[in-house]
Design an enzyme around this catalytic site. Structure first.
Site, PDB file in Angstrom:
ATOM      1  CB  SER A   1      13.415   0.581  -5.511  1.00 41.49           C
ATOM      2  OG  SER A   1      14.543   1.425  -5.424  1.00 41.49           O
ATOM      3  CB  CYS A   2      13.668   4.764  -9.267  1.00 36.44           C
ATOM      4  SG  CYS A   2      14.957   5.331  -8.144  1.00 36.44           S
ATOM      5  CG  PHE A   3      11.844   3.083 -13.075  1.00 36.13           C
ATOM      6  CD1 PHE A   3      11.294   4.187 -13.702  1.00 36.13           C
ATOM      7  CD2 PHE A   3      13.224   3.022 -12.922  1.00 36.13           C
ATOM      8  CE1 PHE A   3      12.101   5.204 -14.191  1.00 36.13           C
ATOM      9  CE2 PHE A   3      14.046   4.031 -13.407  1.00 36.13           C
ATOM     10  CZ  PHE A   3      13.487   5.131 -14.042  1.00 36.13           C
TER      11      PHE A   3
END
Length: 461
Positions: free
Chosen positions: A425-427
């Protein structure tokens, strides 16, 4: 109180023609101001040494009182029920700004960035007692340690000031995930400042504060009936912290208890939480009424114990006159406080990028087709699309400014153990499984995956 102090002072005062005693100062003020406010006359005489000082003090007290009276009158008019309904958000804001803003006076703040909170806190504390300063033309100048101005404010600096201030207030006053924030359990004056700052920002063309959970906005606009609020809350909205960890364990275990013996064991284990709740001690907890207890625990943790800070935020909005506008135009104002964009299949598909597949990759193409079909499936729970967004990006909603990075579709290896989707989810990367040859099996595993991830689709999950 003043009369007793006057009597005491008269009794001990030594006569001196250059420094009249309190009684003499009182008589002189009464001659000069025969219709003056008796309380202000007494206070001015008591706080002064010479008659000239007493006169100056009396005039100051009168000026303060007149300002206060004017502020109260203005505040009263600002808090009258707004009579106008608007169809467009911009029209509503223009009305609010035109009604209260004045260009006759300017309020300027000189701020060093590292001192922003201290300066802002002092400014808004002053505004609580003198709200008229909020309605003046507002300028901000950021200065360096040397006192030299970085630049002249043409509008952008005050926007930056509001953005930095709202981040500071978020960190001090609120808790929870981005776009799902709630007030901390506190009675700090900072909550009034938060309400003032949001309205002040909106008034001067700055950002709103889009990150409250929806139920917070409902209380702000007066829709605080518990039955209404219960439709907006869910156990998953409870912020995970050291203070809530045992409560969340209790809720999970209470929900899972299906027999009387299991229920009794859970109740005994968490009896302290029950005793500290509003559950009637004389009411036995049974399998039939445990749902009522569950609902009450969630309501109390999210809402009941946060009433004081929410009312303080409301007071800040009331001081600025924004609250009546909100109450009259609830739907239009909601995006200022709780951005809850509608997410439908076309909206979600518009932010998907699928460039990791070609025509010869049958498994990948089939997985993507299954996923597209799932997004369009009317039988899926209504929260499914938001769950996909949260799983892929960490966002509960598409932000008001849109997604800076789209969701990149990638594919897991053709491995029988890889039946559930994965994400980074960070990317903003969403990995689809490629092992399914049957759509129904794909659908079931997707549903199960989101339940495992703790996203869930209902308050009972």
């Amino acid at each position: 109180k003043f009369q007793s102090l006057i009597n005491l002072h008269i009794h001990f005062a030594a006569p001196d023609p250059d420094f009249p005693n309190l009684n003499q100062r009182l008589e002189q003020l009464k001659v000069l101001f025969p219709k003056g406010n008796e309380r202000n006359v007494a206070r001015a005489a008591f706080d002064s040494i010479t008659t000239d000082q007493a006169v100056e003090k009396y005039l100051q007290l009168n000026e303060i009182e007149e300002k206060k009276s004017g502020s109260e009158a203005a505040s009263g008019s600002r808090n009258e029920i707004e009579e106008t309904n608007f169809e467009r958000f911009d029209d509503m804001l223009d009305h609010y700004r035109n009604k209260y803003l004045t260009e006759e006076k300017t309020c300027s703040l000189n701020v060093q960035r590292e001192e922003l909170w201290r300066v802002a806190q002092a400014f808004y504390k002053k505004a609580i007692n003198d709200p008229e300063i909020l309605f003046r033309k507002f300028e901000v100048n950021f200065s360096k340690d040397t006192g030299e101005e970085e630049s002249v404010d043409a509008g952008a600096l005050k926007i930056e000031f509001f953005e930095l201030l709202l981040v500071e207030l978020k960190n001090r006053c609120l808790e929870g995930d981005e776009f799902s924030l709630i007030p901390r359990k506190s009675d700090s004056v900072n909550f009034i400042i938060l309400g003032l700052a949001i309205a002040h920002s909106v008034l001067h063309g700055g950002p709103g504060f889009y990150q409250f959970q929806a139920w917070v906005y409902q209380i702000l606009v007066g829709n605080d009936d518990p039955e209404n609020l219960m439709t907006f809350i869910d156990k998953k909205l409870i912020v995970k912290s050291a203070s809530s960890v045992n409560l969340l364990k209790f809720i999970d275990q209470l929900q899972a208890a299906n027999t009387k013996s299991e229920l009794d064991e859970v109740v005994d284990k968490f009896i302290e939480i029950i005793n500290c709740s509003r559950w009637e001690s004389s009411t036995e907890i049974t399998l039939k009424n445990k749902g009522v207890l569950l609902a009450q625990l969630v309501y109390d943790e999210l809402i009941y114990r946060r009433q004081t800070p929410i009312q303080s935020i409301r007071e800040g909005l009331k001081i600025t006159g924004l609250l009546p506008v909100m109450i009259r135009n609830q739907q239009l104002c909601e995006p200022i406080f709780s951005y809850n964009a509608k997410i439908d299949a076309p909206t979600l598909k518009a932010i998907l990028v699928n460039n990791d597949v070609n025509k010869d990759d049958f498994e990948k193409q089939q997985a993507f087709n299954f996923f597209n079909k799932l997004l369009d499936d009317d039988e899926m729970p209504p929260q499914f699309l938001k769950a996909v967004l949260k799983f892929s990006t960490g966002f509960h909603n598409i932000p008001p400014w849109g997604m800076k990075k789209k969701i990149m579709i990638r594919y897991l290896a053709d491995d029988e153990s890889k039946i559930y989707p994965e994400s980074m989810s960070c990317f903003n990367i969403f990995y689809l499984p490629t092992v399914h040859s049957d759509f129904q099996k794909f659908k079931n595993d997707m549903l199960k995956a989101f339940e495992i991830e703790g996203i869930g689709f209902s308050s009972s999950s």
